[in-house]
Design an enzyme around this catalytic site. Structure first.
Site, PDB file in Angstrom:
ATOM      1  CB  SER A 124      -0.964   0.032   1.188  1.00 46.81           C
ATOM      2  OG  SER A 124      -1.821  -1.039   1.111  1.00 46.81           O
ATOM      3  CB  SER A 125       3.748   2.406  -1.913  1.00 46.52           C
ATOM      4  OG  SER A 125       3.334   1.889  -3.154  1.00 46.52           O
ATOM      5  CB  SER A 126      -0.905   4.149  -4.094  1.00 42.72           C
ATOM      6  OG  SER A 126      -1.652   2.992  -3.924  1.00 42.72           O
ATOM      7  CG  ASP A 170      -4.843  -1.019   0.836  1.00 47.21           C
ATOM      8  OD1 ASP A 170      -5.118  -1.995   1.548  1.00 47.21           O
ATOM      9  OD2 ASP A 170      -4.594  -1.099  -0.374  1.00 47.21           O
ATOM     10  CE1 TYR A 220      -8.202  -4.913  -5.400  1.00 40.34           C
ATOM     11  CE2 TYR A 220      -9.698  -3.327  -6.388  1.00 40.34           C
ATOM     12  CZ  TYR A 220      -9.190  -3.949  -5.271  1.00 40.34           C
ATOM     13  OH  TYR A 220      -9.667  -3.628  -4.040  1.00 40.34           O
TER      14      TYR A 220
HETATM   15  C1  GLA Z   1      -5.714  -3.752  -2.507  1.00 44.37           C
HETATM   16  C2  GLA Z   1      -6.871  -2.778  -2.320  1.00 44.37           C
HETATM   17  C3  GLA Z   1      -7.626  -3.070  -1.031  1.00 44.37           C
HETATM   18  C4  GLA Z   1      -8.005  -4.538  -0.928  1.00 44.37           C
HETATM   19  C5  GLA Z   1      -6.811  -5.433  -1.230  1.00 44.37           C
HETATM   20  C6  GLA Z   1      -7.181  -6.896  -1.287  1.00 44.37           C
HETATM   21  O1  GLA Z   1      -4.735  -3.562  -1.532  1.00 44.37           O
HETATM   22  O2  GLA Z   1      -6.409  -1.459  -2.295  1.00 44.37           O
HETATM   23  O3  GLA Z   1      -8.758  -2.246  -0.941  1.00 44.37           O
HETATM   24  O4  GLA Z   1      -9.091  -4.834  -1.750  1.00 44.37           O
HETATM   25  O5  GLA Z   1      -6.187  -5.091  -2.456  1.00 44.37           O
HETATM   26  O6  GLA Z   1      -7.583  -7.328  -0.048  1.00 44.37           O
END
Ligand code: GLA
Length: 378
Positions: A124-126, A170, A220
């Site tokens: 989750s760098s973004s 995230d 995704y």
């Molecule tokens: C990414 C998305 C999250 C979540 C995950 C999977 O990190 O940003 O919202 O859906 O994938 O759990």
């Protein structure tokens, strides 16, 4: 990245002192993957790795940015309806727009930023970037948005300015993380609970496959659409409200693919709850067993794995690691491993050697330390 280094960059570029420094972390997730946008539970924790920004209002209408790690700069006007085209800068542009849409009187500012959340690794760098700027602008411009609303600012940025239809996990954890605790968030009600994380005899280790994961333009959004299709056919708002009986009754009317996506999500809901029960008993072997099951679902039913991630999980299993699975969105990035202390050394050295031998490139081991959410540093 430390704040002094950032300040030096700031002074070189903008030739002035002052301003303030903010940080927001990346995250791990123990279990509950691809459940957030289905109204389900997630179980993340913030990590020590952060995105840090030195920011100073400049009294104009222009935002001037310099991303130290990328060596890239950008300038845009706060009332520019289009914003920058470079995806990376659209994260900050989106945050500025979403803050203004919520009534925060953001003006022009100069900012220099960088950090140590690995990019494209599924940590989750973004979200760290969005959360850092959302938190900072709220404070610098006297906004009164609470942390949950700031998380929504980041999430809406992804949806509207970048094109990833992500859930809230995230951004939520980047703003709500607490040292030494994981958080269980119910994404349907927004309720959350902190769980102290001190697994005696075990630790969490992230292994970065170094296969770059990009959710922008990845399948995704297709996964999310599958889930929404099944929920609509079941007549419920999200899959959280769909029972196993409903899903089985619908099966003849669903494509095989949509059925398997939904089967994974319902299974993952059950696994999060099983993990919570196991944690209450201190039963980490059970937590690990559920993690392996999650991986199997993510790989076979949800199909967000790749050869490298499957290999890392298999190696973990071979080395007697308690639990291992893909972490985050998938399509590359990291695995998360629950490792008991007496297997740790052997696992870490074996996995690095065998991965290199198999794929010709190294993987990176990242020890996990659970840290705090977004904050002012200086
Ligand atoms: C990414 C998305 C999250 C979540 C995950 C999977 O990190 O940003 O919202 O859906 O994938 O759990």
């Amino acid at each position: 990245m430390d704040s002094k280094v950032l300040l030096r960059h700031f002074e070189q570029r903008f030739g002035c002192e002052g301003g303030a420094c903010y940080a927001a972390p990346g995250r791990i997730n123990l279990i509950g993957e691809h459940t957030d946008y289905n109204g389900g539970y997630v179980f993340p924790g913030a990590v020590e790795q952060c995105l840090m920004a030195w920011i100073r209002p400049n009294g104009t209408d222009s935002v001037r940015l310099y991303a130290v790690d990328l060596g890239m700069e950008c300038e845009f006007s706060i009332d520019d309806p289009q914003g920058p085209q470079t995806v990376h800068f659209r994260y900050v542009y989106g945050v500025v727009c979403e803050m203004m849409a919520r009534g925060v009187k953001v003006g022009g500012f100069d900012a220099v930023y960088g950090g140590d959340v690995p990019l494209g690794a599924g940590m989750s760098s973004s979200a760290a970037l969005e959360s850092c700027f959302a938190y900072a602008l709220n404070e610098l411009y006297g906004g009164d948005l609470d942390r949950m609303e700031l998380a929504r600012v980041g999430q809406q940025t992804e949806h509207k300015y970048v094109g990833t239809k992500c859930g809230i996990m995230d951004q939520f954890i980047s703003l709500h993380g607490r040292e030494g605790s994981l958080v269980r968030l119910d994404c349907r009600s927004g309720e959350y609970e902190y769980f102290p994380w001190q697994p005696e005899g075990y630790s969490l280790v992230v292994v970065n496959s170094c296969v770059r994961h990009e959710l922008v333009g990845s399948p995704y959004n297709d996964r999310r659409e599958s889930c929404e299709r099944v929920a609509a056919q079941a007549g419920v708002e999200t899959l959280r409200n769909c029972s196993w009986e409903q899903l089985e009754a619908l099966k003849p009317r669903l494509s095989d693919e949509d059925y398997r996506r939904a089967r994974y999500v319902l299974g993952e809901e059950d696994r999060v709850l099983a993990v919570c029960e196991a944690l209450k008993r201190g039963d980490y072997e059970e937590v690990g067993r559920q993690m392996y099951l999650t991986h199997e679902g993510l790989s076979k039913d949800y199909e967000v794995s790749c050869a490298e991630l499957d290999f890392l999980v298999e190696e973990a299993r071979r080395c007697g690691v308690t639990g291992a699975r893909i972490m985050g969105g998938g399509f590359g990035g990291c695995t998360i491993n629950l490792v008991c202390d007496d297997r740790r050394e052997a696992f870490l050295s074996t996995v690095q050697k065998s991965y290199k031998a198999r794929f010709g490139v190294g993987c990176k081991v990242i020890p996990v330390v659970i840290g705090n959410g977004a904050r002012r540093v200086k």
